[in-house]
Scaffold this motif. Structure first.
Motif, mmCIF file in Angstrom:
data_model
loop_
_atom_site.group_PDB
_atom_site.id
_atom_site.type_symbol
_atom_site.label_atom_id
_atom_site.label_comp_id
_atom_site.label_asym_id
_atom_site.label_seq_id
_atom_site.Cartn_x
_atom_site.Cartn_y
_atom_site.Cartn_z
ATOM 1 N N LEU A 1 28.008 1.977 -1.222
ATOM 2 C CA LEU A 1 28.461 1.184 -0.130
ATOM 3 C C LEU A 1 28.349 -0.138 -0.233
ATOM 4 O O LEU A 1 29.237 -0.517 0.423
ATOM 5 C CB LEU A 1 26.758 1.202 0.187
ATOM 6 N N GLU B 1 31.200 -1.529 2.254
ATOM 7 C CA GLU B 1 31.514 -2.802 2.510
ATOM 8 C C GLU B 1 32.523 -4.247 2.493
ATOM 9 O O GLU B 1 32.638 -5.045 2.656
ATOM 10 C CB GLU B 1 29.911 -3.603 1.785
ATOM 11 N N GLU B 2 32.819 -3.967 0.507
ATOM 12 C CA GLU B 2 33.891 -4.608 0.253
ATOM 13 C C GLU B 2 35.208 -4.952 1.187
ATOM 14 O O GLU B 2 36.000 -5.446 1.436
ATOM 15 C CB GLU B 2 34.379 -4.632 -0.728
ATOM 16 N N VAL C 1 32.497 0.776 10.111
ATOM 17 C CA VAL C 1 31.898 1.884 9.321
ATOM 18 C C VAL C 1 31.806 2.720 10.485
ATOM 19 O O VAL C 1 31.001 1.992 11.335
ATOM 20 C CB VAL C 1 30.306 1.069 8.966
ATOM 21 N N SER D 1 31.682 -2.857 13.535
ATOM 22 C CA SER D 1 32.135 -3.668 12.268
ATOM 23 C C SER D 1 30.331 -3.652 11.695
ATOM 24 O O SER D 1 29.724 -3.119 12.280
ATOM 25 C CB SER D 1 32.587 -5.239 12.777
ATOM 26 N N LEU D 2 30.201 -4.283 10.412
ATOM 27 C CA LEU D 2 29.189 -4.472 9.580
ATOM 28 C C LEU D 2 28.276 -5.724 10.727
ATOM 29 O O LEU D 2 27.033 -5.262 11.002
ATOM 30 C CB LEU D 2 28.594 -4.857 8.329
ATOM 31 N N ARG E 1 24.136 -4.558 12.210
ATOM 32 C CA ARG E 1 23.400 -5.161 11.894
ATOM 33 C C ARG E 1 22.400 -6.324 12.953
ATOM 34 O O ARG E 1 21.276 -5.652 13.656
ATOM 35 C CB ARG E 1 24.133 -6.610 11.259
ATOM 36 N N SER F 1 22.323 -6.039 3.629
ATOM 37 C CA SER F 1 23.730 -5.482 3.564
ATOM 38 C C SER F 1 24.055 -4.233 3.861
ATOM 39 O O SER F 1 22.937 -3.797 4.645
ATOM 40 C CB SER F 1 23.478 -5.345 1.764
ATOM 41 N N LEU F 2 25.396 -3.567 3.487
ATOM 42 C CA LEU F 2 25.127 -2.390 4.100
ATOM 43 C C LEU F 2 24.202 -1.039 3.983
ATOM 44 O O LEU F 2 24.929 -0.146 4.282
ATOM 45 C CB LEU F 2 27.298 -1.558 3.641
ATOM 46 N N GLU F 3 23.756 -1.440 1.912
ATOM 47 C CA GLU F 3 22.705 -0.325 1.830
ATOM 48 C C GLU F 3 22.181 -0.431 2.451
ATOM 49 O O GLU F 3 21.358 0.472 3.116
ATOM 50 C CB GLU F 3 22.825 -0.484 0.444
#
Length: 260
Positions: A197, A201-202, A207, A220-221, A225, A236-238
């Motif tokens: 993940l 994310e990088e 996603v 988007s992240l 969120r 974080s994405l995790e």
């Protein structure tokens, strides 16, 4: 600039059923030039089936896939000319050398000046000097790099990757990430599926989280969120992934199965 221009990949109502198992159910999304999409989900979520449908290996039960403006079912050759599928396990021919693999791919896709392009790719992926080697003489990581070189040779507009960093050492991982960024910057669209993940994310602009074959989050992240409210702020994405995939699922309407 990513996201400009007509979509390279358009997926509408994608579904795949195996007997009583609905492996993929009603996925709809699109990718434009330069966009990188991270496809994530728990084990058994339908990621591999989705990737194989995108690559034309598995025929969907329902829905439509268009690649570079070509319908994958109606015009498979034209659609696949715009595509590179890089599976997690390299698929190589035991009795073809590194150079012969590139030659074969060049002939299949009609790549002009392939030798010069091939040399540049081998240098980029640290395979220079291995042109005469057979797969049995290569390490696991080198086999992965050869598979990637073959996939990149015809300058695909859509690159679909399943765990692309498997078998690579830390330096090779760093260079591979740079290669993926370069192709995105040049206008290719990428679908990247990985359990790593932080990598997703990088590298990824968007996603797509799936669970039980269904889309549970897409965007988007920051957009994902925002759907979590205060719990998503700065996550974080995790953290986002765990929150989304462990939350009690609300019943969703099932997409009707229309055999094709």
């Amino acid at each position: 600039m990513s996201g400009a221009g007509d979509p390279i990949l358009e997926v509408t109502g994608l579904g795949k059923v195996y007997g009583d198992l609905r492996a993929v159910d009603g996925l709809t999304f699109a990718l434009r030039p330069g966009e990188v999409l991270g496809l994530v989900g728990p084990n058994g979520a339908g990621k591999t089936t989705t990737l194989r449908c995108l690559a034309g290996i598995v025929r969907p039960t329902a829905g439509r896939i268009r690649i570079g403006g070509h319908d994958l079912a109606a015009a498979p050759v034209e659609a696949k000319r715009a595509l590179a599928f890089l599976p997690d396990e390299p698929r190589l021919f035991d009795y073809l050398t590194v150079k012969e693999h590139l030659n074969l791919v060049a002939r299949l896709y009609g790549v002009r000046g392939w030798e010069e392009k091939g040399r540049a790719l081998l240098a980029e992926l640290e395979l220079a000097g291995k042109e005469g080697a057979l797969p049995g003489e290569l390490s696991r990581g080198m086999k992965q790099k050869l598979s990637i070189a073959c996939g990149f040779l015809h300058d695909p507009r859509l690159i679909v990757l399943d765990e692309p960093l498997t078998g690579l050492d830390p330096l090779a991982i760093r260079k591979m990430k740079a290669s993926l960024r370069a192709r995105s910057a040049a206008g290719a669209a990428l679908v990247l599926s990985s359990h790593l993940l932080p990598l997703v994310e990088e590298l990824c602009h968007k996603v797509l989280v799936i669970s039980g074959g269904r889309m549970v989050a897409h965007g988007s992240l920051d957009e994902i969120r925002a759907t979590l409210g205060a719990a998503g702020a700065g996550a974080s994405l995790e953290d986002v992934f765990v929150s989304i995939t462990t939350a009690p699922a609300e019943p969703l309407p099932t997409t009707p199965v229309r055999p094709r």
